[in-house]
Design a protein around this motif. Structure first.
Motif, PDB file in Angstrom:
ATOM      1  N   GLY A 128       0.794  -1.220   0.000  1.00  0.00           N
ATOM      2  CA  GLY A 128       0.000   0.000   0.000  1.00  0.00           C
ATOM      3  C   GLY A 128       0.823   1.265   0.000  1.00  0.00           C
ATOM      4  N   THR A 129       2.114   1.175  -0.273  1.00  0.00           N
ATOM      5  CA  THR A 129       2.970   2.352  -0.146  1.00  0.00           C
ATOM      6  C   THR A 129       3.580   2.822  -1.471  1.00  0.00           C
ATOM      7  OG1 THR A 129       4.948   0.996   0.313  1.00  0.00           O
ATOM      8  CG2 THR A 129       3.588   1.663   2.193  1.00  0.00           C
ATOM      9  N   ASP A 130       3.252   2.174  -2.574  1.00  0.00           N
ATOM     10  CA  ASP A 130       3.808   2.557  -3.877  1.00  0.00           C
ATOM     11  C   ASP A 130       5.326   2.526  -3.893  1.00  0.00           C
ATOM     12  OD1 ASP A 130       1.439   2.820  -5.204  1.00  0.00           O
ATOM     13  OD2 ASP A 130       1.264   4.972  -4.917  1.00  0.00           O
ATOM     14  N   ASP A 131       5.936   1.586  -3.192  1.00  0.00           N
ATOM     15  CA  ASP A 131       7.382   1.456  -3.243  1.00  0.00           C
ATOM     16  C   ASP A 131       7.783   0.998  -4.636  1.00  0.00           C
ATOM     17  OD1 ASP A 131      10.081   0.136  -2.973  1.00  0.00           O
ATOM     18  OD2 ASP A 131       9.816   0.903  -0.931  1.00  0.00           O
ATOM     19  N   PRO A 132       8.665   1.728  -5.308  1.00  0.00           N
ATOM     20  CA  PRO A 132       8.970   1.417  -6.713  1.00  0.00           C
ATOM     21  C   PRO A 132       9.614   0.054  -6.925  1.00  0.00           C
ATOM     22  CG  PRO A 132      10.500   3.060  -5.851  1.00  0.00           C
ATOM     23  CD  PRO A 132       9.415   2.906  -4.819  1.00  0.00           C
ATOM     24  N   GLY A 133      10.242  -0.518  -5.912  1.00  0.00           N
ATOM     25  CA  GLY A 133      10.905  -1.796  -6.113  1.00  0.00           C
ATOM     26  C   GLY A 133      10.055  -2.999  -5.807  1.00  0.00           C
ATOM     27  N   LEU A 134       8.841  -2.795  -5.286  1.00  0.00           N
ATOM     28  CA  LEU A 134       8.047  -3.927  -4.817  1.00  0.00           C
ATOM     29  C   LEU A 134       7.595  -4.836  -5.951  1.00  0.00           C
ATOM     30  CD1 LEU A 134       6.650  -5.405  -2.496  1.00  0.00           C
ATOM     31  CD2 LEU A 134       4.656  -3.940  -2.884  1.00  0.00           C
ATOM     32  N   SER A 135       7.074  -4.273  -7.022  1.00  0.00           N
ATOM     33  CA  SER A 135       6.524  -5.097  -8.108  1.00  0.00           C
ATOM     34  C   SER A 135       7.573  -6.024  -8.699  1.00  0.00           C
ATOM     35  CB  SER A 135       5.934  -4.209  -9.206  1.00  0.00           C
ATOM     36  OG  SER A 135       4.834  -3.470  -8.721  1.00  0.00           O
ATOM     37  N   ALA A 136       8.758  -5.497  -8.944  1.00  0.00           N
ATOM     38  CA  ALA A 136       9.820  -6.324  -9.516  1.00  0.00           C
ATOM     39  C   ALA A 136      10.238  -7.418  -8.541  1.00  0.00           C
ATOM     40  CB  ALA A 136      11.017  -5.460  -9.891  1.00  0.00           C
ATOM     41  N   LEU A 137      10.319  -7.079  -7.254  1.00  0.00           N
ATOM     42  CA  LEU A 137      10.704  -8.075  -6.251  1.00  0.00           C
ATOM     43  C   LEU A 137       9.660  -9.178  -6.173  1.00  0.00           C
ATOM     44  CD1 LEU A 137      12.469  -9.062  -3.888  1.00  0.00           C
ATOM     45  CD2 LEU A 137      11.118  -7.564  -2.395  1.00  0.00           C
ATOM     46  N   VAL A 138       8.385  -8.812  -6.118  1.00  0.00           N
ATOM     47  CA  VAL A 138       7.324  -9.811  -6.026  1.00  0.00           C
ATOM     48  C   VAL A 138       7.326 -10.708  -7.262  1.00  0.00           C
ATOM     49  CG1 VAL A 138       4.817 -10.130  -6.007  1.00  0.00           C
ATOM     50  CG2 VAL A 138       5.880  -8.486  -4.457  1.00  0.00           C
ATOM     51  N   ALA A 139       7.496 -10.113  -8.446  1.00  0.00           N
ATOM     52  CA  ALA A 139       7.535 -10.915  -9.677  1.00  0.00           C
ATOM     53  C   ALA A 139       8.685 -11.916  -9.635  1.00  0.00           C
ATOM     54  CB  ALA A 139       7.667  -9.995 -10.889  1.00  0.00           C
ATOM     55  N   GLU A 140       9.836 -11.479  -9.156  1.00  0.00           N
ATOM     56  CA  GLU A 140      10.994 -12.372  -9.044  1.00  0.00           C
ATOM     57  C   GLU A 140      10.719 -13.513  -8.068  1.00  0.00           C
ATOM     58  OE1 GLU A 140      15.673 -12.231  -7.512  1.00  0.00           O
ATOM     59  OE2 GLU A 140      14.418 -10.429  -7.475  1.00  0.00           O
ATOM     60  N   LEU A 141      10.108 -13.194  -6.939  1.00  0.00           N
ATOM     61  CA  LEU A 141       9.836 -14.209  -5.921  1.00  0.00           C
ATOM     62  C   LEU A 141       8.771 -15.187  -6.389  1.00  0.00           C
ATOM     63  CD1 LEU A 141       9.914 -11.854  -2.829  1.00  0.00           C
ATOM     64  CD2 LEU A 141      11.540 -13.695  -3.296  1.00  0.00           C
ATOM     65  N   ILE A 142       7.734 -14.705  -7.067  1.00  0.00           N
ATOM     66  CA  ILE A 142       6.684 -15.589  -7.590  1.00  0.00           C
ATOM     67  C   ILE A 142       7.255 -16.541  -8.623  1.00  0.00           C
ATOM     68  CG2 ILE A 142       4.620 -15.618  -9.040  1.00  0.00           C
ATOM     69  CD1 ILE A 142       3.632 -13.176  -7.527  1.00  0.00           C
ATOM     70  N   GLU A 143       8.113 -16.018  -9.493  1.00  0.00           N
ATOM     71  CA  GLU A 143       8.719 -16.871 -10.520  1.00  0.00           C
ATOM     72  C   GLU A 143       9.640 -17.919  -9.907  1.00  0.00           C
ATOM     73  OE1 GLU A 143      11.475 -16.506 -14.576  1.00  0.00           O
ATOM     74  OE2 GLU A 143      10.913 -14.714 -13.441  1.00  0.00           O
ATOM     75  N   GLY A 144      10.323 -17.565  -8.827  1.00  0.00           N
ATOM     76  CA  GLY A 144      11.325 -18.468  -8.277  1.00  0.00           C
ATOM     77  C   GLY A 144      10.848 -19.372  -7.172  1.00  0.00           C
ATOM     78  N   SER A 145       9.649 -19.109  -6.619  1.00  0.00           N
ATOM     79  CA  SER A 145       9.206 -19.886  -5.460  1.00  0.00           C
ATOM     80  C   SER A 145       7.698 -20.068  -5.474  1.00  0.00           C
ATOM     81  CB  SER A 145       9.630 -19.199  -4.154  1.00  0.00           C
ATOM     82  OG  SER A 145       9.036 -19.829  -3.041  1.00  0.00           O
ATOM     83  N   GLU A 146       7.258 -21.306  -5.612  1.00  0.00           N
ATOM     84  CA  GLU A 146       5.834 -21.611  -5.547  1.00  0.00           C
ATOM     85  C   GLU A 146       5.300 -21.354  -4.141  1.00  0.00           C
ATOM     86  OE1 GLU A 146       1.971 -22.991  -6.597  1.00  0.00           O
ATOM     87  OE2 GLU A 146       3.672 -22.149  -7.701  1.00  0.00           O
ATOM     88  N   GLU A 147       6.124 -21.613  -3.122  1.00  0.00           N
ATOM     89  CA  GLU A 147       5.686 -21.361  -1.750  1.00  0.00           C
ATOM     90  C   GLU A 147       5.393 -19.883  -1.534  1.00  0.00           C
ATOM     91  OE1 GLU A 147       8.903 -23.312  -1.796  1.00  0.00           O
ATOM     92  OE2 GLU A 147       8.652 -24.753  -0.157  1.00  0.00           O
ATOM     93  N   PHE A 148       6.238 -19.022  -2.095  1.00  0.00           N
ATOM     94  CA  PHE A 148       5.981 -17.588  -1.971  1.00  0.00           C
ATOM     95  C   PHE A 148       4.676 -17.226  -2.666  1.00  0.00           C
ATOM     96  CE2 PHE A 148       5.981 -13.285  -3.591  1.00  0.00           C
ATOM     97  CZ  PHE A 148       6.282 -12.549  -2.462  1.00  0.00           C
ATOM     98  N   ARG A 149       4.464 -17.746  -3.868  1.00  0.00           N
ATOM     99  CA  ARG A 149       3.247 -17.405  -4.617  1.00  0.00           C
ATOM    100  C   ARG A 149       2.002 -17.749  -3.813  1.00  0.00           C
ATOM    101  NH1 ARG A 149      -0.736 -19.471  -7.135  1.00  0.00           N
ATOM    102  NH2 ARG A 149      -0.010 -21.593  -6.732  1.00  0.00           N
TER     103      ARG A 149
END
Length: 278
Positions: A181-202
């Motif tokens: 909820g804070t519009d942190d510019p790095g969040l989207s890229a980090l989440v995309a990386e984690l979702i791609e690399g970890s099913e548990e994270f997704r």
């Protein structure tokens, strides 16, 4: 933040709230997990069509009164309530300033004044912005100690380092959700990386669970000194919104305290306390 985040959060929390816990009476079979939209609307005292628009992202600015009612209907705790307000842009501080990625020299000097306990600075998205020497030694099993979420889910060392990995994984995701909820510019890229690399994270990310930092002890296993039980304190950095100073602590005279002292001496002897600037 898009209306999709608000709708996704409401749907996830509705699905996780059982009719029994909400005191909703029903008969026959149910085809949905958790509560129906109509049931949430009744519990919150709002129009069903209005609540449907909230979930569909067609209504983006609900009033504080509506948000309070939804918090009660969905039984949201303090962290989840604050997160809902941020998503709806209705919290007192609706647009926090982006977290600074630069740690002040004064704060670095303060951290280095704690030679017997690990100290480090985190951003809202759990980036490790600065460390003292003992924190470097503590995180040495990881390839790169750059982000706690990345270290937990994508670095193989994480599963050995965190004795209660499942608990740590849940806590990490719930804490990272707060940044949504804070519009942190790095969040989207980090989440995309984690979702791609970890099913548990997704799977954990899609639950939309939110929780701030607790005071529960950290149970760690370091390959050089063995098990460590550490408590910690988290301090907001007043002149750098979004930064937190984290200080780990071992009970004086405990085996963990002895192990931290050994870890420090090992890394001083090996000449590994020199840190690359972050």
């Amino acid at each position: 933040m898009s209306g999709g985040e608000l709708g996704d959060f409401l749907r996830a929390r509705r699905a996780g709230r059982s009719p029994e816990d909400a005191g909703v009476r029903y008969s026959g079979r149910r085809n949905v997990a958790g509560l129906r939209r109509e049931e949430v609307a009744v519990l919150a005292g709002v129009n069903v069509d209005y609540y449907t628009r909230l979930e569909q992202g067609r209504e983006l600015r609900p009033s504080p009164q509506v948000l309070d009612a939804l918090c009660r209907a969905l039984d949201l705790d303090a962290d989840a309530r604050e997160h809902l307000y941020r998503l709806a842009r209705t919290a007192p501080e609706t647009a926090p300033a982006p977290a600074r990625a630069v740690v002040s020299p004064e704060l670095r000097q303060l951290m280095d004044g704690y030679p017997h306990t690990p100290a480090f600075v985190l951003s809202r998205t759990l980036d490790v912005l600065a460390t003292n020497a003992l924190a470097d030694a503590l995180f040495s099993p990881f390839r790169v100690a750059d982000n706690l979420a990345r270290m937990t889910f994508l670095d193989p060392a994480g599963r050995e380092f965190y004795e209660r990995w499942d608990w740590t994984a849940q806590a990490t995701v719930r804490n990272l959700r707060i940044a949504a909820g804070t519009d942190d510019p790095g969040l989207s890229a980090l989440v995309a990386e984690l979702i791609e690399g970890s099913e548990e994270f997704r799977v954990l990310w899609e639950t939309h669970q939110v929780r701030g930092k607790t005071r529960e002890p950290k149970h760690l296993v370091h390959p050089e000194v063995g098990p460590l039980t550490l408590t910690y304190q988290a301090f907001d950095v007043r002149d750098a919104p979004g930064q937190q100073l984290i200080i780990y602590h071992a009970e004086p005279g405990s085996p963990s305290s002895d192990s931290l002292a050994l870890l420090s001496s090992l890394h001083v002897t090996a000449g590994r306390t020199t840190r690359s600037p972050r």
